[in-house]
Design a protein around this motif. Sequence first.
Motif, PDB file in Angstrom:
ATOM      1  N   TRP A  18       0.860  -1.183   0.000  1.00  0.00           N
ATOM      2  CA  TRP A  18       0.000   0.000   0.000  1.00  0.00           C
ATOM      3  C   TRP A  18       0.898   1.234   0.000  1.00  0.00           C
ATOM      4  CZ3 TRP A  18      -0.796   2.992   4.753  1.00  0.00           C
ATOM      5  CH2 TRP A  18      -1.742   4.021   4.589  1.00  0.00           C
ATOM      6  N   GLU A  21       2.775   2.671   3.069  1.00  0.00           N
ATOM      7  CA  GLU A  21       3.691   1.872   3.885  1.00  0.00           C
ATOM      8  C   GLU A  21       5.106   2.431   3.842  1.00  0.00           C
ATOM      9  OE1 GLU A  21       3.364  -2.309   2.913  1.00  0.00           O
ATOM     10  OE2 GLU A  21       1.194  -2.260   3.247  1.00  0.00           O
ATOM     11  N   TYR A  25       7.970  -0.839   7.467  1.00  0.00           N
ATOM     12  CA  TYR A  25       6.848  -1.792   7.427  1.00  0.00           C
ATOM     13  C   TYR A  25       7.143  -2.908   6.422  1.00  0.00           C
ATOM     14  CZ  TYR A  25       2.108  -3.633   7.403  1.00  0.00           C
ATOM     15  OH  TYR A  25       1.021  -4.467   7.522  1.00  0.00           O
ATOM     16  N   ARG A  30       6.439  -7.352   5.533  1.00  0.00           N
ATOM     17  CA  ARG A  30       6.330  -7.996   4.213  1.00  0.00           C
ATOM     18  C   ARG A  30       7.491  -8.944   3.971  1.00  0.00           C
ATOM     19  NH1 ARG A  30       1.487  -6.799   2.029  1.00  0.00           N
ATOM     20  NH2 ARG A  30       0.783  -4.720   2.619  1.00  0.00           N
TER      21      ARG A  30
END
Lengths: 156, 803
Positions: A18, A21, A25, A30
């Motif tokens: 997204w 992010e 993050y 991820r």
Amino acid sequence: MLVELTVNGRRRTAENVWAGESLLYVLRERLGLRGSKNACEQGECGSCSVYMDGGLVCACLVSAGQAHGAEVVTVEGLAEGGRLHPIQQAYVVEGAVQCGFCTPGLIIATHQLLSENPDPSDDEIREALAGNLCRCTGYEKIIDAVRLAALEMSVI
Amino acid sequence: MTRTARAGGAGARSQTITEVRDRTAPPLGVGESAVRPDAPLKVLGRFAFASDLYLDGMLWGATVRSPHPRARILSIDVSEALKIRGVATVLTAADVPGENLYGIKKADQPVLADREVRYAGEAVAVAAADHPETARRAVEAVRVEYEVLTPLTDPEQALAGGGGPIHPGGNVARRVRIRHGDVGSVRPQAEVVVEGEYRSGVQDPAFLGPEAGLAVPDGSGGVDLYVASQWIHDDRRQIAAGLGLDPSMVRLTLSGVGGAFGGREDLSVHIHACMLALRMGRPVKMSYNREESFFGHVHRHPSRSRIELGAKRTGELVYTKVRLILDGGAYTSTSQIVIANACYFAAGAYRVDNVEIDGYAVYTNNPPRGAMRGFGAVQACYAIESAMDRLAGALGMDPVELRIVNAIEEGSILPTGQAVDGPAPVRELLEHLRDLPLPPDEPDGSGGPGRAPDLRRLPGGVGNTTRGENVVRGVGYALGMKAIGFSGGVDDYSTARVSLSIVGGAPLVEVYSAAAECGQGIVAVQAQIPRTELGVDTVVVRPADTLIGDAGSSAASRQTWMTGGAVQAACGRVRTELLERAAVRLGRPPEDLALAGGAVCERVSGEPAVTLAELLGGETVEAVFEYHHRPTEPIDDVNGQGDAHIAFAYAAHRAVVDVDTDLGLVRVVELAAAQDVGKAMNPQAVEGQIEGGTAQGLGLALLEEVQIVDGHVRNPSFTDYLIPTILDTPPMNIEIFEFPHPDSPYGLNGVGEPPTLSSTPAIVNALRDATGLELPGVPVRSADLVSRAGSNGADQAPRGRRT
Ligand code: FES
Ligand code: FES
């Protein structure tokens, strides 16, 4: 969006990122690299410090898109051959780790300091690490660890 | 008796380096600086803090919080939130499965606010979604209709009965009254009397690891929670009540804790994450961001103290009279105990036969206050140590001398009537600090004429605000005292299991307890004790969970004493069994045998008689021990008398400061500390506690204050709430004293809290010495240091030496 980057020498891809992010993050959630910490996510504490394209950054302040194509080194990328990096070893030996939440960021910041200035004075250590908060140690043992790491690395 | 803890000079340094290289060096036992077992994972970035937890398919939780300090909830509409793609559920008070009230000492805080909110930031609803940002959007989409009420935010008004009751029983959480001797009748004997009022602000524990937890439903109605905490058993008690479950259906495992300092005694994400997980039948993770963290945990109580001291011309105290009020905020948390603790030590570590102390903790519509390192004794120490310097000034006496004249010693009677029954080396701590050489003057930071000033050594630093003009230096001292362990009649205990077995041909000890490792190093101590007691090098400390008995909280500087005591005693049982078995096998009395180097040895010669591997084969020897400290009693309600404590610990500080009197900027040049620890179980970790506690005291003195206006927190970020950086924190000169405590394992005493007490007033006393200002409140702001014509008419010339 798709973000491709090199982390600790490996090419990695994060999908369905997204736009809001951060690099932090992406690394943590991820790519599963949770060594970089998230104490403030506002650029104030240094717990998320990583190298990006050779420079020290707060990963929480870098958007995922900005990191596309970048070369990132995190705390997970310092140890080699199953042995602690001398900086990591110095933090362990000198008791510079209490809760350890600040530690990954401090180790990266120390790495950057010593690669630019292999023999820093105490004032130079303080100046270089002023962006990294530690709530537990009162910093004395962190300074001890940096001094020890500098000495160890100069011997090697 | 004493040890110099700070290694100095080249010799000490090269010794450390040898240690690094010598990989054959044995792991270390009690009294040695053993490396903490979690350190390698922490430096590698592989240690799992609570905020690092994840499970495939987990949801992320987020909290709706009240924007108003006092309001009635008229309605809550979650329908818009539920329409957002990825949102799984939104829960409100109506969804709380069990008791919608929780609390450590008194269940008075709603899990989710029902009909009424009592502080800005109070939890009203929780949402779960597939991405943390989606969960936050759901939170924003929840519509809550409030009828806003006028908040009560002034503690004096609360005490006077104004502002309307926040709780059914009124707004006084507890009143403590201590009467000892007779202040009224001895007053005329005082030749010098000083009075003053002292205030301290709201300090945030500001641990770096955010509140976080992962709740995993077990499929049969129960839940497992992995969470950062100081006391998982008490958490479980409160969570089970909130969920309406039997405690056996709620299992907690301590996750990696990124600092605590009291702020993780109260629940945060715990019940919310479990509720969401049970409702959805999926794992739910919650992790606060920094802003929410400021609302997600309790703060240190702000305080106002009035102190009157009467003394003879010799400095000898005749009486001490204290009135002290703590603002507890909206819910009880531990306020009743914090106010008691503040009152116990409101007269300081001084002999004084006539004492009147009145303390009050009150409810207001400010955010809740509770435990923070020092637990009321910090506020009390700041006030009495400020008053002692004022008295020294009035007497024209050296502040250290005044303290030494009045210092308590073993056998002294405290205001609560209890005799000090352990060592009280207060005089020794003060004399040590008094006799330490002062750091050299650095008028312009240059260290030599003709050289450019090193701005880093001046107030304002590289901000280039001064080159040494109008910088004055001051020196200040302070002394702190606090009880160790749970006081006032609480049955305080910890449980440990120690087992010894042979793995791969070598003995291995496993230690298991629920003691919370928050950074202080209890994991290292738990590994050191079996090495000493059982002569086995390889010790594994299992993760803490609730499948073993309670260890009590990692609080009150008690955990090394209590869990250390349990581990030591469990090791004793294992040793007895091993020696008895060996005695049978060897045909020798067990008294002739000892354990060392992984074998049973002849006690006198040290010769190995049988290895543990030979003795045990495939068997395991195991023991569990529940360690209780000696009973205490609550103080009485009328005169506050009672033997409430098991032990007292002492620390003292000397601070050296430079002040730029034009701009009010401060540089702390050096902080020296002296502390009695009974026995340094791990000297390096003890130093770390003293250094860290000292830095937190510096924060309260100069930087840290949660600013609250009409019940609203104005600075919930590390941009606006400043904790000390490495540039703010000076070199520390630390001396550790070891006067063995008669009642404790190895003679140890609690370590963690005392350094946080005296650091703050030492710094402020140094500022007073430098500037001549009264400085009634902490944190001291720049404006306080330049407004000469300010409060109390303190328009005096600086007394500090002009450098
Ligand atoms: S988390 Fe990035 S600077 Fe604090
Ligand atoms: S060790 Fe806890 S924040 Fe640095």
